[in-house]
Design an enzyme around this catalytic site. Sequence first.
Site, PDB file in Angstrom:
ATOM      1  N   SER A   1      81.250 160.088 149.323  1.00 16.78           N
ATOM      2  CA  SER A   1      80.571 160.478 148.085  1.00 16.78           C
ATOM      3  C   SER A   1      80.114 159.238 147.336  1.00 16.78           C
ATOM      4  O   SER A   1      80.935 158.409 146.923  1.00 16.78           O
ATOM      5  CB  SER A   1      81.528 161.278 147.195  1.00 16.78           C
ATOM      6  OG  SER A   1      81.010 161.313 145.874  1.00 16.78           O
TER       7      SER A   1
ATOM      8  N   HIS B   1      77.432 162.463 150.731  1.00 17.17           N
ATOM      9  CA  HIS B   1      77.690 163.476 149.699  1.00 17.17           C
ATOM     10  C   HIS B   1      77.169 162.987 148.342  1.00 17.17           C
ATOM     11  O   HIS B   1      77.506 161.882 147.906  1.00 17.17           O
ATOM     12  CB  HIS B   1      79.204 163.717 149.641  1.00 17.17           C
ATOM     13  CG  HIS B   1      79.651 164.814 148.728  1.00 17.17           C
ATOM     14  ND1 HIS B   1      79.677 166.137 149.096  1.00 17.17           N
ATOM     15  CD2 HIS B   1      80.122 164.772 147.455  1.00 17.17           C
ATOM     16  CE1 HIS B   1      80.142 166.868 148.097  1.00 17.17           C
ATOM     17  NE2 HIS B   1      80.420 166.061 147.083  1.00 17.17           N
TER      18      HIS B   1
ATOM     19  N   ASP C   1      76.918 163.904 144.313  1.00 16.95           N
ATOM     20  CA  ASP C   1      77.474 164.721 143.236  1.00 16.95           C
ATOM     21  C   ASP C   1      76.530 164.757 142.044  1.00 16.95           C
ATOM     22  O   ASP C   1      76.403 163.784 141.318  1.00 16.95           O
ATOM     23  CB  ASP C   1      78.814 164.135 142.792  1.00 16.95           C
ATOM     24  CG  ASP C   1      79.893 164.353 143.824  1.00 16.95           C
ATOM     25  OD1 ASP C   1      80.084 165.514 144.225  1.00 16.95           O
ATOM     26  OD2 ASP C   1      80.531 163.372 144.239  1.00 16.95           O
TER      27      ASP C   1
ATOM     28  N   MET D   1      75.701 166.001 138.431  1.00 14.00           N
ATOM     29  CA  MET D   1      76.433 166.491 137.245  1.00 14.00           C
ATOM     30  C   MET D   1      75.532 166.426 136.021  1.00 14.00           C
ATOM     31  O   MET D   1      74.808 165.445 135.840  1.00 14.00           O
ATOM     32  CB  MET D   1      77.651 165.601 136.983  1.00 14.00           C
ATOM     33  CG  MET D   1      78.589 165.481 138.159  1.00 14.00           C
ATOM     34  SD  MET D   1      79.945 164.374 137.759  1.00 14.00           S
ATOM     35  CE  MET D   1      80.860 164.402 139.289  1.00 14.00           C
TER      36      MET D   1
ATOM     37  N   HIS E   1      75.976 168.427 146.156  1.00 13.06           N
ATOM     38  CA  HIS E   1      76.960 169.263 145.464  1.00 13.06           C
ATOM     39  C   HIS E   1      76.506 169.397 144.012  1.00 13.06           C
ATOM     40  O   HIS E   1      76.565 168.434 143.244  1.00 13.06           O
ATOM     41  CB  HIS E   1      78.326 168.559 145.596  1.00 13.06           C
ATOM     42  CG  HIS E   1      79.443 169.188 144.830  1.00 13.06           C
ATOM     43  ND1 HIS E   1      80.645 168.553 144.615  1.00 13.06           N
ATOM     44  CD2 HIS E   1      79.554 170.403 144.216  1.00 13.06           C
ATOM     45  CE1 HIS E   1      81.441 169.331 143.914  1.00 13.06           C
ATOM     46  NE2 HIS E   1      80.803 170.452 143.653  1.00 13.06           N
TER      47      HIS E   1
ATOM     48  N   MET F   1      76.873 170.350 140.408  1.00 11.17           N
ATOM     49  CA  MET F   1      77.796 170.689 139.310  1.00 11.17           C
ATOM     50  C   MET F   1      76.975 170.752 138.030  1.00 11.17           C
ATOM     51  O   MET F   1      77.085 169.894 137.143  1.00 11.17           O
ATOM     52  CB  MET F   1      78.902 169.617 139.221  1.00 11.17           C
ATOM     53  CG  MET F   1      79.914 169.719 140.346  1.00 11.17           C
ATOM     54  SD  MET F   1      80.871 168.212 140.542  1.00 11.17           S
ATOM     55  CE  MET F   1      79.750 167.299 141.574  1.00 11.17           C
TER      56      MET F   1
ATOM     57  N   MET G   1      87.245 172.653 146.021  1.00  8.65           N
ATOM     58  CA  MET G   1      87.546 171.477 145.187  1.00  8.65           C
ATOM     59  C   MET G   1      89.054 171.250 145.194  1.00  8.65           C
ATOM     60  O   MET G   1      89.832 172.176 144.955  1.00  8.65           O
ATOM     61  CB  MET G   1      87.078 171.696 143.743  1.00  8.65           C
ATOM     62  CG  MET G   1      85.577 171.695 143.526  1.00  8.65           C
ATOM     63  SD  MET G   1      84.704 170.272 144.169  1.00  8.65           S
ATOM     64  CE  MET G   1      85.482 168.910 143.292  1.00  8.65           C
TER      65      MET G   1
ATOM     66  N   GLY H   1      84.091 166.589 138.184  1.00  6.84           N
ATOM     67  CA  GLY H   1      83.550 165.792 137.083  1.00  6.84           C
ATOM     68  C   GLY H   1      83.734 164.298 137.267  1.00  6.84           C
ATOM     69  O   GLY H   1      82.924 163.520 136.792  1.00  6.84           O
ATOM     70  N   PHE H   2      84.783 163.914 137.969  1.00  9.63           N
ATOM     71  CA  PHE H   2      85.085 162.485 138.072  1.00  9.63           C
ATOM     72  C   PHE H   2      85.630 162.126 139.449  1.00  9.63           C
ATOM     73  O   PHE H   2      86.338 162.931 140.062  1.00  9.63           O
ATOM     74  CB  PHE H   2      86.126 162.087 137.010  1.00  9.63           C
ATOM     75  CG  PHE H   2      85.680 162.425 135.616  1.00  9.63           C
ATOM     76  CD1 PHE H   2      84.850 161.560 134.913  1.00  9.63           C
ATOM     77  CD2 PHE H   2      86.051 163.633 135.037  1.00  9.63           C
ATOM     78  CE1 PHE H   2      84.399 161.896 133.632  1.00  9.63           C
ATOM     79  CE2 PHE H   2      85.610 163.976 133.760  1.00  9.63           C
ATOM     80  CZ  PHE H   2      84.782 163.107 133.053  1.00  9.63           C
ATOM     81  N   GLY H   3      85.334 160.910 139.879  1.00 10.18           N
ATOM     82  CA  GLY H   3      85.951 160.379 141.088  1.00 10.18           C
ATOM     83  C   GLY H   3      87.320 159.808 140.748  1.00 10.18           C
ATOM     84  O   GLY H   3      87.691 159.695 139.569  1.00 10.18           O
TER      85      GLY H   3
ATOM     86  N   ASP I   1      86.939 168.506 148.773  1.00 10.30           N
ATOM     87  CA  ASP I   1      86.373 167.448 147.928  1.00 10.30           C
ATOM     88  C   ASP I   1      87.332 167.071 146.807  1.00 10.30           C
ATOM     89  O   ASP I   1      87.615 167.886 145.923  1.00 10.30           O
ATOM     90  CB  ASP I   1      85.047 167.985 147.344  1.00 10.30           C
ATOM     91  CG  ASP I   1      84.274 166.957 146.547  1.00 10.30           C
ATOM     92  OD1 ASP I   1      84.730 165.805 146.436  1.00 10.30           O
ATOM     93  OD2 ASP I   1      83.197 167.330 146.030  1.00 10.30           O
TER      94      ASP I   1
ATOM     95  N   GLY J   1      90.153 163.464 145.901  1.00  8.81           N
ATOM     96  CA  GLY J   1      91.468 162.873 146.130  1.00  8.81           C
ATOM     97  C   GLY J   1      91.846 162.683 147.588  1.00  8.81           C
ATOM     98  O   GLY J   1      93.029 162.585 147.914  1.00  8.81           O
TER      99      GLY J   1
ATOM    100  N   GLY K   1      85.286 159.704 148.054  1.00  9.13           N
ATOM    101  CA  GLY K   1      84.538 158.817 147.163  1.00  9.13           C
ATOM    102  C   GLY K   1      85.207 157.478 147.003  1.00  9.13           C
ATOM    103  O   GLY K   1      84.850 156.491 147.653  1.00  9.13           O
ATOM    104  N   SER K   2      86.250 157.443 146.159  1.00  2.59           N
ATOM    105  CA  SER K   2      86.865 156.144 145.856  1.00  2.59           C
ATOM    106  C   SER K   2      87.572 155.528 147.058  1.00  2.59           C
ATOM    107  O   SER K   2      87.596 154.306 147.189  1.00  2.59           O
ATOM    108  CB  SER K   2      87.799 156.260 144.654  1.00  2.59           C
ATOM    109  OG  SER K   2      88.599 157.391 144.765  1.00  2.59           O
TER     110      SER K   2
END
Length: 220
Positions: free
Chosen positions: A8, A33, A35, A37, A66, A68, A137, A142-144, A175, A177, A197-198
């Site tokens: 992501s 991916h 995101d 938002m 994705h 959102m 989810m 909303g956040f990585g 998606d 963590g 992502g992270s």
Amino acid sequence: MEKLLAPSILSADFSNLANQIRYAEMGGADLIHCDVMDGRFVPNISFGPVVVGAVRKSTHLPVDVHLMIKSPENYIEQFAKAGADYISVHVEEVVHLDRVVNKIKELQVKAGVVLNPATPLSTLEDVLSIVDFVLLMSVNPGFGGQSFIPYVLEKIQRLNEIRTKRSLNFLIEVDGGINSKNIEEISRAGCNIFVAGSSVFKADNIVEAVAELKNKISLE
Ligand code: DX5
Ligand code: ZN
């Protein structure tokens, strides 16, 4: 069934986006991916079709969008035009889900439906037979950089069982963590598309981070 890694870009360095995507590709990423938002459906604002178009130009990999956002049905064509190969919409937001899924499919784009962690699988009972994928989810969107919510693991297993029982072939995407410590158990639960992502873009070496995650899911 296939096991695909979808880095992501939300956690990427946007001043160097094309290179970051190239590193992910070199490591063995399968999808990119994106995101989207709007600061309304989720509390954060990210990017829209312009950036998705730039991602499209930077890679040959399929682009997974994705959404959102509020009223995603109004933006499907724009994202398809920008180069999306996969588009997913949240069931919490869409009233006419059947119509939106069909609209995505008519544009020759793979159609997915997304559930927030607290939204039950039962909301998808009827639509499961027409979707290409379901995105579960595993954090609140909303956040990585958030932690995987443990109870989602069992939800993945239940969705996998429903899929087997009904002989359906939608893919299960997860998606939030996901990292090298938990990706194997998420895979065993039945996940096919792993968004990360992270754990990819905040790593010291993006190529190696992707390769490690890929290696772990291909062992399954
Ligand atoms: C969260 C996004 C995720 C996010 C995942 O709202 O949908 O795709 O980028 O980031 P990590 O892997 O850091 O949890
Ligand atoms: Zn996402």
